[in-house]
Scaffold this active site. Structure first.
Site, PDB file in Angstrom:
ATOM      1  N   SER A   1      31.154   3.388   9.805  1.00  0.00           N
ATOM      2  CA  SER A   1      30.121   2.880  10.711  1.00  0.00           C
ATOM      3  C   SER A   1      30.225   3.329  12.154  1.00  0.00           C
ATOM      4  O   SER A   1      29.317   3.071  12.951  1.00  0.00           O
ATOM      5  CB  SER A   1      30.097   1.347  10.658  1.00  0.00           C
ATOM      6  OG  SER A   1      29.539   0.916   9.447  1.00  0.00           O
TER       7      SER A   1
ATOM      8  N   LYS B   1      28.994  -2.887  20.778  1.00  0.00           N
ATOM      9  CA  LYS B   1      28.296  -3.277  19.548  1.00  0.00           C
ATOM     10  C   LYS B   1      28.211  -4.792  19.452  1.00  0.00           C
ATOM     11  O   LYS B   1      29.181  -5.494  19.725  1.00  0.00           O
ATOM     12  CB  LYS B   1      29.045  -2.704  18.346  1.00  0.00           C
ATOM     13  CG  LYS B   1      28.398  -2.961  16.993  1.00  0.00           C
ATOM     14  CD  LYS B   1      29.230  -2.311  15.898  1.00  0.00           C
ATOM     15  CE  LYS B   1      28.616  -2.477  14.528  1.00  0.00           C
ATOM     16  NZ  LYS B   1      29.389  -1.781  13.473  1.00  0.00           N
TER      17      LYS B   1
ATOM     18  N   SER C   1      26.953   1.292  10.707  1.00  0.00           N
ATOM     19  CA  SER C   1      26.227   0.180  11.288  1.00  0.00           C
ATOM     20  C   SER C   1      26.209   0.178  12.822  1.00  0.00           C
ATOM     21  O   SER C   1      25.482  -0.613  13.438  1.00  0.00           O
ATOM     22  CB  SER C   1      26.851  -1.141  10.813  1.00  0.00           C
ATOM     23  OG  SER C   1      28.217  -1.227  11.175  1.00  0.00           O
TER      24      SER C   1
END
Length: 442
Positions: A173, A74, A149
């Site tokens: 997330s 990420k 996210s």
């Protein structure tokens, strides 16, 4: 292909590391319309693959259990020499000087980083509709959100762009995009996986964990990354618990008004899993958990206040550089009173006490990961969607409990997941039951 399968094929020379990395890179290029990556590290990944190919023949796979395995990270987590953008204009040229602690552990285990994945701006949201880098789309329906996210990480695993990915989880997330994209996601116990080298969202709620295509793979990544970081004040160390009597585990199936607001078809999938676990010999009991609502609300408040604290200077000087939904939530955090924040921290302490008592009676909680399947990218209010999609995940951030989401089926062609929650440091229990659920679904 799971990591376990890939390692077996590499060790038996049925697949080459360069070949495996190329397959993932081909999937990245083939699925560019999903917008899962902000940075593809193609050249670096192929160079590493060639080097690892040379040593694979005589490699010790016990010392390097991820040798040659392509992993995505990420874009909130530092990878040396590559931008860590956090999905934000503010960090577009933010070149990492060194690997994050967790990335160092993956590299030591032999992993190859193939790129940095798309995310909701600064990780403050769950739609992954990023105004600066574009929306990350659901692989099952490109008009739907991937979840966030850590949406790019979930899409990368779901489509074979990587065999595993790292995400972060402050209110859900990791688990939300994993559930919406039909893969496995783990939020470990708070502090077990170091956040050093990770741009923070909320210091007292942030977790780092894996997204994978199987529970076994999540277990493997967790074992590699659960190392105490003496330079991180939020890092913790603990001997991990393993329940002795696994045949009579006590499972609390969450019910009540707060839970029943979910899509009834998702609740039916949860009930089916509960019935199957009961047939396997588990003790299964319905338990009203409406008090989770207060924990979720406090988690939202803490997230916004701590995010506004970290981004305060940027917010005050250049508010126009934030997307509208993120700016709105940061302003809410900035304008929250110290009294309200103190009450949320009080709720956090009370939550830990409640769960300490709860887990004297039960071993696990079973509930939906999300109340709905992936909604459309267009036409949804991102701020309202954050509160909706985190209702079943956020209570376990504020309490710091480990939670695992496992895919269990589809509703109107879109994936749905169930969530398992255990007491602190009992990840091994989650993996044990998670694999049971996988066997039920298969």
């Amino acid at each position: 292909m799971t990591i376990t399968e890939a390692i077996r094929m590499i060790s038996k020379r049925k697949v080459g590391i360069v070949e495996l990395v190329n397959l993932c890179l081909e999937n990245i290029h083939k699925n560019q319309d999903l917008n899962a990556f902000i940075t593809c590290m193609e050249e670096q990944a192929l160079e590493e693959a060639k080097e690892k190919e040379k040593v694979a023949k005589n490699a010790d796979f016990e010392k390097q259990p991820l040798l040659g395995i392509p992993i995505a990270v990420k874009d909130l987590i530092d990878v040396k020499g590559v931008p860590t953008t956090a999905g934000s204009l503010f960090f577009k040229e933010n070149i990492a000087k060194e690997d994050a602690f967790v990335v160092k552990l993956l590299r030591k285990a032999g992993a190859i980083i193939v790129g940095k994945t798309n995310l909701h701006e600064i990780a403050l949201g769950v739609t992954n509709n990023n105004p600066h880098f574009g929306p990350c789309r659901n692989p099952y329906d490109k008009s739907k959100i991937s979840g966030g996210s850590s949406g790019g990480s979930a899409v990368a695993v779901a489509t074979g762009m990587a065999l595993a990915a790292l995400g972060t989880d402050t209110g859900g997330s990791i688990r939300i995009p994993a559930a919406l994209c039909g893969v496995v996601g783990l939020k470990p116990t708070y502090g077990v996986v170091s956040t050093s080298g990770v741009i923070p969202l909320a210091w007292h709620l942030d977790h780092v964990g894996p997204i994978t295509s199987s529970v076994e793979d999540a277990h493997l990544i967790f074992r590699i990354t659960r190392k105490y970081d003496r330079n991180n004040p939020y890092s913790v160390t603990r001997v991990y618990k393993v329940k002795r009597n696994l045949s009579r585990l006590r499972v609390a199936v969450a019910v009540g008004e707060y839970i029943e607001e979910a899509d009834q078809r998702i609740l039916e999938l949860v009930r089916d899993i509960a019935k199957s676990l009961e047939k396997m010999g588990f003790s299964v009991e319905q338990k009203k958990l409406d008090w989770l609502k207060d924990l979720a609300a406090a988690n939202v408040l803490m997230t916004q206040v701590e995010a506004a604290t970290f981004h305060k200077e940027r917010l005050l000087k250049n508010p126009e550089m934030f997307g509208s939904d993120v700016r709105e939530r940061l302003m809410q955090g900035l304008n929250t009173s110290g009294t309200d924040y103190a009450l949320a921290r009080k709720t956090q302490t009370e939550a830990k006490h409640i769960f300490r008592e709860f887990f004297k009676e039960y071993d696990l909680i079973l509930l939906p990961t999300t109340p709905i399947t992936a909604p459309p990218i267009e036409g949804e209010n991102a701020v309202a969607m954050a509160r909706k999609l985190t209702r079943f995940t956020a209570p376990f951030n504020i309490s710091g409990l480990p939670a695992l989401t496992v895919p269990v089926g589809f509703v109107d062609g879109l994936p749905a997941g169930v969530q398992l929650v255990a007491s602190w440091f009992e990840e091994e229990l989650l993996f044990f039951v998670g694999q049971k659920i996988e066997s039920i679904v298969k």
